[in-house]
Design an enzyme around this catalytic site. Structure first.
Site, PDB file in Angstrom:
ATOM      1  N   GLU A 199      -5.814   0.970   5.323  1.00 54.78           N
ATOM      2  CA  GLU A 199      -4.861   2.013   4.982  1.00 54.78           C
ATOM      3  C   GLU A 199      -3.828   1.534   3.962  1.00 54.78           C
ATOM      4  O   GLU A 199      -3.414   0.376   3.967  1.00 54.78           O
ATOM      5  CB  GLU A 199      -4.145   2.506   6.243  1.00 54.78           C
ATOM      6  CG  GLU A 199      -5.071   3.086   7.303  1.00 54.78           C
ATOM      7  CD  GLU A 199      -5.778   4.351   6.871  1.00 54.78           C
ATOM      8  OE1 GLU A 199      -5.398   4.946   5.841  1.00 54.78           O
ATOM      9  OE2 GLU A 199      -6.727   4.754   7.562  1.00 54.78           O
ATOM     10  N   CYS A 200      -3.402   2.461   3.117  1.00 53.69           N
ATOM     11  CA  CYS A 200      -2.381   2.137   2.116  1.00 53.69           C
ATOM     12  C   CYS A 200      -0.975   2.357   2.656  1.00 53.69           C
ATOM     13  O   CYS A 200       0.007   2.059   1.987  1.00 53.69           O
ATOM     14  CB  CYS A 200      -2.580   2.993   0.869  1.00 53.69           C
ATOM     15  SG  CYS A 200      -2.284   4.760   1.134  1.00 53.69           S
ATOM     16  N   GLY A 201      -0.879   2.883   3.869  1.00 54.72           N
ATOM     17  CA  GLY A 201       0.428   3.110   4.479  1.00 54.72           C
ATOM     18  C   GLY A 201       0.803   4.571   4.583  1.00 54.72           C
ATOM     19  O   GLY A 201       1.643   4.944   5.407  1.00 54.72           O
TER      20      GLY A 201
END
Length: 244
Positions: free
Chosen positions: A238-240
């Site tokens: 995940e990129c956040g």
């Protein structure tokens, strides 16, 4: 559950939110994607937004939601490091679907960031997380605030990764309601939808990419790799944006 009681969820703890939304998520699991979108528009508080990375299968959720809400703000967090093909895909879909595209970026340009921090994506998990915080999370938080969002559509699917495999249709994230209309779709269903509506995959799909993000942290799929391993050097998925 009424809109009033849903609104109360925002101030609850994560555990309380999950319990409060459990019954409604059971109902949402029984609905198809179109019904979920319409349910959200009828029962969740506005303002509504839709986020998109304009990745491999982005056209599905963009088309699905804008068919019911044509002028919904579509949030793109632009890092400045997307593939040229991604920017071309954004332009094409924006025109084709008449998207109300809203672009948000980091406070400082990519060149300025590199001068200040170096290449954060080459600095291990900690560097990647800092990069994502600057270029993804903060711009998204700003987008939600500036657009006064209360309900947020996104195109995540459980099949995409282990981290997404147990996500509910409806949850609360960043103080807003988040609904995932195609969360239970598999790749076949995605393909059928794209074909039925004359929509295209991201251009890099034909070159062997299963997931597309920034040019420096996206790898082409190779035999033996999972989709998750094609992003962030396999260090994280995940990129956040979709993490609490």
């Amino acid at each position: 559950m009424s809109q009033f009681s849903l609104s109360q969820c925002v101030s609850m703890t994560a555990e309380q939110q999950e319990q409060s939304l459990a019954e409604i998520n059971l109902r949402l699991e029984m609905m198809d994607a179109h019904q979920r979108v319409n349910w959200a528009l009828e029962n969740l508080p506005g303002e509504f937004v839709l986020s998109s990375s304009f990745g491999i299968q982005a056209a599905v959720c963009l088309h699905l939601v804008t068919q019911e809400y044509p002028d919904i703000p579509v949030i793109l967090t632009d890092t400045g490091y997307l593939f040229p093909e991604t920017y071309q895909f954004i332009d094409k879909l924006t025109t084709q679907l008449k998207l109300n595209l809203q672009v948000f970026s980091a406070e400082h340009s990519p060149a300025w960031q590199e001068a200040r921090y170096g290449k954060l994506w080459e600095q291990g998990v900690e560097g990647i997380e800092r990069y994502n915080q600057i270029n993804k999370v903060e711009p998204m938080n700003r987008a939600l605030k500036n657009l006064r969002a209360q309900s947020w559509f996104a195109g995540l699917r459980r099949q995409q990764s282990e981290s997404r495999s147990k996500l509910p249709v409806l949850a609360v994230q960043r103080g807003v309601f988040k609904i995932l209309p195609i969360i239970d779709w598999d790749n076949r269903r995605v393909h059928q939808y794209l074909t039925k509506h004359g929509l295209e995959y991201h251009p890099l799909w034909e070159q062997g990419y299963l997931s597309v993000g920034d040019i420096h942290t996206t790898q082409k799929w190779e035999p033996g790799m999972s989709e998750e391993q094609t992003r962030f050097f396999g260090l994280k998925r995940e990129c956040g944006l979709h993490e609490n």
